[in-house]
Design a protein around this motif. Structure first.
Motif, PDB file in Angstrom:
ATOM      1  N   VAL A 185      21.913 -33.930  -3.070  1.00 33.07           N
ATOM      2  CA  VAL A 185      22.328 -32.585  -2.690  1.00 33.07           C
ATOM      3  C   VAL A 185      23.803 -32.619  -2.296  1.00 33.07           C
ATOM      4  N   ASN A 186      24.369 -31.458  -2.031  1.00 29.54           N
ATOM      5  CA  ASN A 186      25.789 -31.361  -1.665  1.00 29.54           C
ATOM      6  C   ASN A 186      25.898 -31.096  -0.163  1.00 29.54           C
ATOM      7  N   PRO A 187      26.181 -32.120   0.642  1.00 32.19           N
ATOM      8  CA  PRO A 187      26.202 -31.939   2.095  1.00 32.19           C
ATOM      9  C   PRO A 187      27.311 -31.015   2.581  1.00 32.19           C
ATOM     10  N   ALA A 188      28.353 -30.807   1.766  1.00 31.98           N
ATOM     11  CA  ALA A 188      29.466 -29.953   2.181  1.00 31.98           C
ATOM     12  C   ALA A 188      29.054 -28.492   2.331  1.00 31.98           C
ATOM     13  N   LEU A 189      27.889 -28.122   1.773  1.00 33.94           N
ATOM     14  CA  LEU A 189      27.445 -26.734   1.827  1.00 33.94           C
ATOM     15  C   LEU A 189      26.652 -26.412   3.091  1.00 33.94           C
ATOM     16  N   ASP A 190      26.348 -27.407   3.884  1.00 34.36           N
ATOM     17  CA  ASP A 190      25.508 -27.190   5.054  1.00 34.36           C
ATOM     18  C   ASP A 190      26.158 -26.200   6.023  1.00 34.36           C
ATOM     19  N   GLY A 191      25.401 -25.161   6.387  1.00 34.14           N
ATOM     20  CA  GLY A 191      25.892 -24.183   7.338  1.00 34.14           C
ATOM     21  C   GLY A 191      26.721 -23.068   6.741  1.00 34.14           C
ATOM     22  N   LYS A 192      26.970 -23.091   5.440  1.00 31.70           N
ATOM     23  CA  LYS A 192      27.783 -22.072   4.795  1.00 31.70           C
ATOM     24  C   LYS A 192      26.987 -20.791   4.589  1.00 31.70           C
ATOM     25  N   LYS A 193      27.646 -19.657   4.738  1.00 34.05           N
ATOM     26  CA  LYS A 193      27.037 -18.370   4.421  1.00 34.05           C
ATOM     27  C   LYS A 193      27.313 -18.082   2.948  1.00 34.05           C
ATOM     28  N   ILE A 194      26.251 -18.054   2.160  1.00 36.42           N
ATOM     29  CA  ILE A 194      26.408 -17.981   0.708  1.00 36.42           C
ATOM     30  C   ILE A 194      25.576 -16.846   0.114  1.00 36.42           C
ATOM     31  N   LYS A 195      25.909 -16.502  -1.127  1.00 36.22           N
ATOM     32  CA  LYS A 195      25.050 -15.642  -1.938  1.00 36.22           C
ATOM     33  C   LYS A 195      24.836 -16.366  -3.251  1.00 36.22           C
ATOM     34  N   LEU A 196      23.612 -16.295  -3.755  1.00 37.76           N
ATOM     35  CA  LEU A 196      23.256 -17.036  -4.960  1.00 37.76           C
ATOM     36  C   LEU A 196      22.228 -16.232  -5.743  1.00 37.76           C
ATOM     37  N   PRO A 197      22.451 -16.063  -7.060  1.00 37.68           N
ATOM     38  CA  PRO A 197      21.446 -15.367  -7.868  1.00 37.68           C
ATOM     39  C   PRO A 197      20.385 -16.343  -8.353  1.00 37.68           C
ATOM     40  N   GLY A 198      19.187 -15.850  -8.577  1.00 39.27           N
ATOM     41  CA  GLY A 198      18.147 -16.727  -9.089  1.00 39.27           C
ATOM     42  C   GLY A 198      16.852 -15.973  -9.311  1.00 39.27           C
ATOM     43  N   TYR A 199      15.814 -16.738  -9.621  1.00 34.46           N
ATOM     44  CA  TYR A 199      14.474 -16.184  -9.799  1.00 34.46           C
ATOM     45  C   TYR A 199      13.586 -16.602  -8.640  1.00 34.46           C
ATOM     46  N   VAL A 200      12.586 -15.782  -8.383  1.00 29.81           N
ATOM     47  CA  VAL A 200      11.678 -15.983  -7.250  1.00 29.81           C
ATOM     48  C   VAL A 200      10.402 -16.686  -7.703  1.00 29.81           C
ATOM     49  N   THR A 201      10.017 -17.702  -6.952  1.00 29.06           N
ATOM     50  CA  THR A 201       8.681 -18.272  -7.074  1.00 29.06           C
ATOM     51  C   THR A 201       7.982 -18.055  -5.736  1.00 29.06           C
ATOM     52  N   PRO A 202       7.034 -17.110  -5.665  1.00 28.35           N
ATOM     53  CA  PRO A 202       6.429 -16.739  -4.373  1.00 28.35           C
ATOM     54  C   PRO A 202       5.633 -17.880  -3.743  1.00 28.35           C
ATOM     55  N   LEU A 203       5.710 -17.945  -2.428  1.00 27.79           N
ATOM     56  CA  LEU A 203       4.886 -18.871  -1.654  1.00 27.79           C
ATOM     57  C   LEU A 203       3.906 -18.116  -0.770  1.00 27.79           C
ATOM     58  N   GLU A 204       4.416 -17.123  -0.028  1.00 25.33           N
ATOM     59  CA  GLU A 204       3.583 -16.353   0.886  1.00 25.33           C
ATOM     60  C   GLU A 204       3.975 -14.883   0.828  1.00 25.33           C
ATOM     61  N   VAL A 205       2.999 -14.015   1.039  1.00 26.78           N
ATOM     62  CA  VAL A 205       3.254 -12.578   1.099  1.00 26.78           C
ATOM     63  C   VAL A 205       2.643 -12.031   2.371  1.00 26.78           C
ATOM     64  N   ASN A 206       3.354 -11.107   3.005  1.00 23.44           N
ATOM     65  CA  ASN A 206       2.852 -10.484   4.224  1.00 23.44           C
ATOM     66  C   ASN A 206       1.783  -9.462   3.860  1.00 23.44           C
ATOM     67  N   ASN A 207       0.587  -9.639   4.361  1.00 22.01           N
ATOM     68  CA  ASN A 207      -0.516  -8.744   4.024  1.00 22.01           C
ATOM     69  C   ASN A 207      -0.328  -7.332   4.561  1.00 22.01           C
ATOM     70  N   GLN A 208       0.520  -7.177   5.574  1.00 20.90           N
ATOM     71  CA  GLN A 208       0.689  -5.874   6.195  1.00 20.90           C
ATOM     72  C   GLN A 208       1.542  -4.929   5.360  1.00 20.90           C
ATOM     73  N   ASP A 209       2.556  -5.447   4.672  1.00 25.80           N
ATOM     74  CA  ASP A 209       3.445  -4.568   3.910  1.00 25.80           C
ATOM     75  C   ASP A 209       3.693  -5.049   2.484  1.00 25.80           C
ATOM     76  N   SER A 210       2.989  -6.102   2.057  1.00 23.25           N
ATOM     77  CA  SER A 210       3.110  -6.653   0.695  1.00 23.25           C
ATOM     78  C   SER A 210       4.506  -7.178   0.390  1.00 23.25           C
ATOM     79  N   GLN A 211       5.302  -7.447   1.430  1.00 24.10           N
ATOM     80  CA  GLN A 211       6.622  -8.020   1.237  1.00 24.10           C
ATOM     81  C   GLN A 211       6.510  -9.543   1.149  1.00 24.10           C
TER      82      GLN A 211
END
Length: 222
Positions: free
Chosen positions: A113-139
């Motif tokens: 990995v790239n340790p220089a990125l630790d703590g940086k505020k970033i934006k990154l585009p990508g695709y989602v692979t879901p792990l968990e969904v909130n049952n209350q609002d489906s988010q």
């Protein structure tokens, strides 16, 4: 001669998975049936979004590319190049093929990995692979951000340094109905390995805000 394209559809050895934690308001989710409007499995985010050749400022966040998550000269492309000629010269079904692919995958899984990125505020585009969904609002609650569609579910996971565990802020995620579209993720990047129910991630994005890619005309709230 066989065409080798393993940058997206890796031939992987078996990945040992461990279960993720659940609470009473969340449930694990891994959709295996795709709607008709979903992207083709293996669609790369680089083919969808406008690429950036260097980090671009966006207010307090800096837009990075997936290549920035790798160390120079020690990325996925270098491993692919190293094995391309021998894979092309190995007939499919050859007795040595599986051992060769497993050796290559082992190198991919151990890319740094790239340790220089630790703590940086970033934006990154990508695709989602879901792990968990909130049952209350489906988010979506926690999810993996990956560089191609279908990773970890319909095709094997990317290398550890190309897989990010995203932890969205409350109310700053997206509904399950939108998980087939590319997204922007804003947040603080942590160089910290995490094990999920689908794959290991080499990074985490905490306090994340998630926005559909086509709606990136409005910055997230500060």
């Amino acid at each position: 001669m066989r065409t080798v394209w393993l940058g997206t559809l890796f031939v992987l050895s078996t990945l040992v998975l461990s279960a993720c934690n659940e609470d009473t308001n969340t449930t694990s989710t891994a959709p295996t049936t795709l709607p008709t409007n979903a992207p083709a499995v293996g669609t790369k985010i680089a083919d969808v979004v406008k690429s950036t050749t260097q980090p671009q400022p966006d207010g307090e966040y800096t837009e990075i590319a997936w290549e920035d998550l790798e160390l120079p000269g020690q990325g996925m492309a270098e491993v692919m190049k190293k094995y391309e000629s021998v894979l092309n010269s190995t007939p499919e079904g050859d007795k040595n093929e599986n051992a060769l692919l497993e050796k290559m995958q082992s190198e991919l899984n151990n890319l740094p990995v790239n340790p220089a990125l630790d703590g940086k505020k970033i934006k990154l585009p990508g695709y989602v692979t879901p792990l968990e969904v909130n049952n209350q609002d489906s988010q979506l609650k926690d999810f993996l951000l990956v560089p191609y569609f279908g990773a970890c579910i319909h095709v094997p996971p990317p290398p550890l340094n190309q897989t990010l565990l995203v932890k969205p802020l409350a109310g700053k995620s997206l509904p399950m109905s939108e998980v087939y579209n590319p997204v922007w993720v804003y947040g603080t990047l942590k160089v910290e390995t995490a094990t999920t129910s689908l794959a290991q991630a080499g990074y985490q994005i905490i306090d994340a805000q998630v926005m559909p890619y086509e709606m990136d005309t409005t910055k997230p709230e500060s």
